[in-house]
Structures are given as C-alpha cells and as structure tokens.
Scaffold this active site. Structure first.
Site, PDB file in Angstrom:
ATOM      1  N   HIS A 179      23.716 -48.961  14.940  1.00  0.00           N
ATOM      2  CA  HIS A 179      24.496 -48.715  13.729  1.00  0.00           C
ATOM      3  C   HIS A 179      25.935 -49.177  13.877  1.00  0.00           C
ATOM      4  CE1 HIS A 179      24.629 -47.019   9.768  1.00  0.00           C
ATOM      5  NE2 HIS A 179      25.680 -46.276  10.054  1.00  0.00           N
ATOM      6  N   SER A 219      26.993 -49.016   6.238  1.00  0.00           N
ATOM      7  CA  SER A 219      26.308 -47.734   6.159  1.00  0.00           C
ATOM      8  C   SER A 219      26.309 -47.242   4.702  1.00  0.00           C
ATOM      9  CB  SER A 219      26.960 -46.735   7.118  1.00  0.00           C
ATOM     10  OG  SER A 219      26.145 -45.617   7.309  1.00  0.00           O
ATOM     11  N   ASP A 252      19.010 -49.765  15.278  1.00  0.00           N
ATOM     12  CA  ASP A 252      19.712 -48.795  14.433  1.00  0.00           C
ATOM     13  C   ASP A 252      18.759 -47.650  14.110  1.00  0.00           C
ATOM     14  OD1 ASP A 252      21.201 -47.357  12.632  1.00  0.00           O
ATOM     15  OD2 ASP A 252      21.859 -49.095  11.469  1.00  0.00           O
ATOM     16  N   TYR A 311      34.019 -47.552   1.167  1.00  0.00           N
ATOM     17  CA  TYR A 311      33.013 -46.649   1.738  1.00  0.00           C
ATOM     18  C   TYR A 311      32.586 -45.623   0.693  1.00  0.00           C
ATOM     19  CZ  TYR A 311      30.519 -43.733   5.058  1.00  0.00           C
ATOM     20  OH  TYR A 311      29.537 -43.022   5.707  1.00  0.00           O
TER      21      TYR A 311
END
Length: 687
Positions: free
Chosen positions: A660, A542, A625, A462
């Site tokens: 999302h 993301s 999203d 991430y």
C-alpha cells in the site's frame, strides 16, 4: 532493419457473473461483475494478465522523453541527508536517519541529540532488494531493549523481534501475525503488550478478512505460545485494542477501536491488577486519547461535545471531569504532556500552530514557525526538552530542539541544499463547492509563472477518515515544479482539517461532497488562470484513489490526465477483503439496503460508461497490497480499458514486492514517481 511493433492492449476475459443486492425498498438489484476472476491475485490467469498489463504499460512509459530526466533529478533530490526527529528513552536518544539513497532508513542511538550517532538497526541488511522495512519501534523505559517489527514486501503483517541496545544483538524472541499494532513496554522492562490475529488460512495471507484482534503480553525470553492473553472479545469481532501504561506505572489504559471510526472506548485498570477494567467510556460516541496522567487524573484529548477538540482532566477513580484546554476556533489536533504543562498542536486552515500551556491548561505563548507547514512532535512527560520536526512544501523536514519554557528552537541538522526554494512561492486560496462551502487549497508554483491557462497543473487530494493534508516536502513535487508545473493540494471535506464536523460532512450519504469539493478546486484553478482542463492532472492514493476514480467518471471533460493510486474503486465489495470492513464508518456497506443506492451512484467501477472519451489514466498498485487489495485496480483498469471511447491510453502499473505504500524502498519510489510525472508531463503538455 525491421522494428518491433508496440504491444497491443491486452485482452481481458469477461465472465457472466452477476451479484444480487437488496435496495431500500426491498427490491433486488442485479449488478454484473465480469472481472470477478481478477480478485484472486495468485491464480495463473491473473498473474498472466498482470504481466501483460505491465508489458503494455512499460511500452508506453519507456518511450516518454522525460522519464530518464525525472529519474536523474529525483535521484539527486533524494540523495540528501534525512535526519528524523529524536526521541528520548532512559537517558539515550534515538532517531531514524537516511544518509541519502538507502532503501530503508537506519535506526540510530546516541548519548546526545547532536551525536555522535551509532547505528542500532539497519533494515537494508534484512533483504537483498530493500523490501523488508521497519513497521514499528518501541524502546524500553530504561533504554536498554528495543522491540521492533518488520513488514515484508509492503504487507501490513508485522513480525516483532527484540534487540539488545548496548550490544546491538537480537534476542531469540519472535512474534508472528501481528497487525495494526504497536508495542507498549511494561515499566520493569520484562515484556511488552502488543496486538495479534490468528494466522490466516492457507491462501488468505493477502486477501483474508482481519477480525478478532487480541491484546497480548509477551514476556522476554519466552516463546510466543506462552504469551498472556490480556483482552479478547469473540462477541465483538471488529474490535481492536491498543495498550498504554501511564508514565507513573500506575495504570494500564486500553483504547478500543472499531475500524477507522475515530470514536472509541476507553478502559483502565491498575497495572498490578489482572482483574476487570473500569470502562471510563463504554459507548462509541466520540474520540478519546490519553495524553498524560498525574496519579488518578488522566489528561484526555477528546472531541466529545467539542468537534474541534478539547483537553479534559479526568479522575479515573471518581469519574470527575473538567476542561483544561477548551475548544477553540482551530482544530486541536494533538496535545503532549511535558514537565511544565502541555504543548498543543492546532490546525488553522490546514497549517500547524504550536502553543505552550501551563498545568491548568492556560495558554502561555506560541512557538513561531517559519511558514505554512507541518510539525511532528517528540516529547517526554517528565522533561521540558522538546524535539520537533518542521516541513513545508519547499523545505524538507528538519529536526529542532527547544528547552521550555523560554528556549528558542535549535536546529539539529544543517539546512538542506537540495534546490533553490527562493524561485517558488506557496499561496493559499479557497474554492467554492457546489453547496457554497469554502474549500481551502494550497498552490505551489514558480514566482514568475504566467497565469494564462496554459500551465500543466497537478491537483492532489484525499478527503476521508478524518485525515488532514498539511504542507509537506516531496522531491517528486519539486522536480515537477522545476520543470514548470503547478502543484495544488486540496483540503476536502471528509478530512480532519476543521474537526469532526468537517469529517462527517464527507462520509456516508454525504460522500459526494468530497467529490464536489475536488471538482470545485479543479474549476477554480482554471478560472484563476493557473491552468485549463486539458493541462490539469489529478492524483490521489487509497481513499484518494477513490476520489480520483469518482471524479474521473463523473467529469471526464474536466481533466487532462488522472493517476489513481492503490485506490478503493469497487465500493460494493471493498468490505470483503482484509481490513476493508473497517472503512464502513466513512463509506457504509452494500449489504445495507439504505446505503446501496449511494454507493452505486459514485462507485468508480460501476459508473464507467462505454464509449466515453476518458482522459489518459495511469492506475498504480502493488501485488502485495493487503490493505486495499489490488483487485480494486485490476477490475477498474480492465473496465476502463473496455469503456474507453477515445484515443487516450489507460495503463496499469503493478509493482511486485510492493504494497500500500508503507516501507516502500527508495529505489522503487523513485522509479514510480518518475513514471507518474513523466506520464503527466507528456499528456498535459508541459511547456
């Protein structure tokens, strides 16, 4: 008998649209954007393109030998009880609970944390396809009334309603156009504070910019138009507000936030007063979180002059401050007030530790946890009854109760029997990034797996927004491990694993550090014999989708497959949609001439090179999203398909009635994860 030929790669129209930016020297920079038309999700041309892309992708995915096997195994792994961590209000206990394969978990209530439990709210009854989910919950202090928010089709928009706890019946209250909001009850139970925006313009529900949030108070039984405005700042359109009432009902505390920047403002006023707030913190200089209070003394967790965190006792009347829990070698991630003192949750090399403290912050001991893992705390400031959930890579989350000061953890549910964890092991290793930084990573695999460089491996990361990746259970990862795969989870700069300095080291002009860290982890896995580039897949969602996209374009030779999910992939225009502007504290913006060159240097959409042999890539997104709008994935997918110079497929998998990720139904999760892991297994040649 003639067979139907497989669908061909859909043609994607290229327009001659060009944007002009200004660089740090004042010179114009012209940037083509040939797929700008894909930014409109509701245009008939976009809809037709999405349908064609899904048909093309399904023709590939439906032929994967492991697809059905993954669906069956994931269904079996998910079909197990998942009790959430209880919390207490008004002498009653509440929890979320999924008996197995329900699309959405149930909200339940009981007089005792051992049950019996009564279902108070079943979100599965709110839609036929399970795509209406709970987006927020708050129970009044007396435990008699529930405020709950629903979100539909994966959208971040919330609709708040009110339910009577004893009867389980809804009241007529309905509050629209709330987003990024909780509900904070007034101590007398007459109403609650929440945050809302103006209704979006026609056609802008999923793409329009979210700004000018307001803090409101809703009095039960009245229409929303009569709600009281508590705070609005038209002069500060990017400010957001969240309210908290101290447990002794003396003070209303407001945390003022500005996007995803952890730095915030802290305002306070007497609850009975409707006048001006006292600005305890009047500048965005650090993170401040009120964790408890004692008359005028607020207990505040902050990273001010302590990047790994400390706890302050702060007198709201006099301004006097003193440190109760000083900064230590580990990140102080969370502090909870309890009757006898405090509980602190720290991070040591991305794994949780849980400590007890007295009323003056003195450390009294550590609660032993089984292994590398993650803790979810549930406490009440007037009680020494503590609940927590513990999970690790090889153990599903399980709720426990502890009675302080000397009680031992008591399991509130039987140990899950989903699979044989003894066959696997978790290790932690450290890769060395390009600038010499040690980057931790967890590696999970069968104990007897040979390190001969032939194992398919999945590297996940991430690296942003001060978010820490800690060990957690995933049925999809278990299915991957059972079939001989290796799973690795990297803790990259930009995250919060080592405090604010670690976070800042992966932001703005330092964002390339995040990608360098991930690349170093990939190279480390190969150097240690876990895998080799041809067998290594990368995945992230993301901001993690940005990570995968950037590393894919920078080092296509290093990976055997890539899965960017709901990714931020157009770094020049991300701030133009919904809440995208809020990410500028990590990314910077293209309308800032000093940041343009940095963004252009790594923006995945703008760093594809025609004729390059890119690895097999599966891009996933949802048509609803409204956080990272699907245009990011649409444009990047179209550009990657056009640039692909090798034989590997580039697929877009676009779920309908999905967003999302929050609130996604179990059935859709299983379908998506089966497709992802079957794709990876096929292209990484699982043995």
């Amino acid at each position: 008998m003639t067979s139907t030929p497989p669908p061909t790669l859909p043609a994607t129209r290229r327009d001659d649209h060009v944007d002009t930016y200004t660089d740090a020297h004042g010179a114009p920079v012209h940037v083509p954007d040939p797929y700008r038309w894909l930014e409109d999700p509701d245009h008939p041309d976009t809809r037709a393109w999405v349908a064609a892309q899904n048909a093309f992708s399904d023709s590939h995915l439906s032929g994967l030998p492991a697809r059905a096997a993954y669906r069956d195994r994931l269904t079996a792994l998910w079909d197990d009880e998942r009790p959430g961590v209880p919390w207490q209000r008004g002498g009653q206990y509440f929890r979320m609970f999924n008996p197995g394969l329900l699309n959405q978990p149930l909200l339940q209530v009981a007089a005792d944390p051992h049950g019996p439990w009564r279902t108070l709210l079943d979100p599965n009854a709110l839609s036929a396809d399970g795509t209406v989910a709970l987006g927020g919950l708050s129970v009044s202090r007396d435990g008699q009334v529930l405020a709950y928010a629903t979100q539909s089709g994966g959208s971040d928009w919330l609709t708040w309603r009110v339910r009577d706890v004893p009867s389980g019946q809804d009241r007529p209250d309905e509050l629209l156009w709330s987003k990024f909001s909780g509900a904070e009850w007034h101590p007398d139970g007459t109403g609650f504070y929440y945050s809302a925006y103006d209704a979006p313009l026609p056609g802008g529900t999923l793409t329009g910019t979210n700004s000018q949030q307001r803090l409101m108070f809703h009095r039960l039984g009245t229409p929303q138009v009569q709600d009281t405005l508590v705070i609005a700042r038209p002069d500060q359109p990017t400010w957001g507000f969240s309210a908290r009432v101290t447990e002794d009902a003396r003070h209303l505390i407001v945390h003022v936030w500005q996007g995803t920047d952890p730095r915030g403002l802290l305002w306070v006023r007497p609850l009975a007063d409707e006048g001006l707030f006292t600005e305890l913190v009047a500048a965005f200089r650090a993170m401040y979180s009120v964790v408890g209070s004692d008359v005028d003394t607020l207990y505040v967790l902050t990273d001010e002059d302590a990047p790994r965190g400390r706890l302050l006792a702060w007198n709201a009347a006099t301004g006097e401050r003193r440190t109760l829990i000083p900064e230590g070698p580990d990140k102080l991630e969370e502090v909870r007030a309890v009757r006898s003192g405090f509980l602190s949750l720290t991070l040591r090399d991305a794994s949780h530790r849980l400590h007890r403290h007295g009323r003056q912050g003195e450390r009294l001991g550590e609660l032993t946890l089984p292994t590398f893992g993650s803790v979810q705390l549930s406490t009440h400031p007037a009680s020494d009854e503590v609940f927590f959930g513990f999970t690790s890579f090889l153990s599903p989350s399980r709720p426990y109760r502890v009675r302080l000061p000397d009680g031992l953890p008591e399991a509130l549910s039987p140990e899950p029997q989903a699979f044989d964890a003894a066959a696997f092991e978790v290790t932690q290793d450290f890769a060395i990034s390009r600038d010499g930084t040690r980057v931790p990573m967890f590696i999970v695999a069968r104990r007897d797996l040979p390190r001969d460089g032939r194992n398919p491996a999945l590297l996940y990361g991430y690296g942003g927004f001060n978010i820490s990746l800690t060990p957690a259970f995933s049925p999809a990862r278990v299915a991957w491990l059972e079939r001989g795969g290796v799973y690795a989870q990297a803790n990259l700069r930009g995250g919060g694993e080592y405090g604010e300095e670690w976070h800042q080291a992966g932001t703005l002009r330092r964002k390339q550090n995040v990608f360098d860290d991930f690349i170093a982890c990939a190279e480390h896995l190969s150097a240690r014999g876990w895998t080799a580039p041809a067998h290594l897949g990368i995945q992230g969602g993301s901001n993690g989708g940005l990570l995968v996209g950037a590393c894919l374009t920078q080092r296509p030779d290093l990976f055997g497959a890539a899965v960017p999910q709901v990714g931020v992939l157009d770094m020049l225009r991300y701030h133009e949609f919904t809440i995208g502007w809020a990410w500028a504290s990590d990314y910077g913006r293209s309308d800032d001439p000093d940041m343009l060159s940095t963004l252009l240097a790594y923006s995945p959409l703008h760093n594809l090179r025609p004729g390059t042999a890119y690895p097999p890539t599966l891009i996933t997104t949802g048509d609803h999203d409204d956080r990272v709008v699907p245009a990011h994935s649409f444009k990047f997918g179209a550009a990657l398909q056009a640039a692909q110079g090798g034989p590997a497929p580039v697929l877009l998998r676009i779920q309908t009635r999905a967003g999302h990720g929050a609130g996604k139904p179990t059935a859709l999760i299983i379908e998506e994860q089966a497709d992802i892991h079957a794709f990876l297994e096929h292209h990484l040649r699982l043995r």
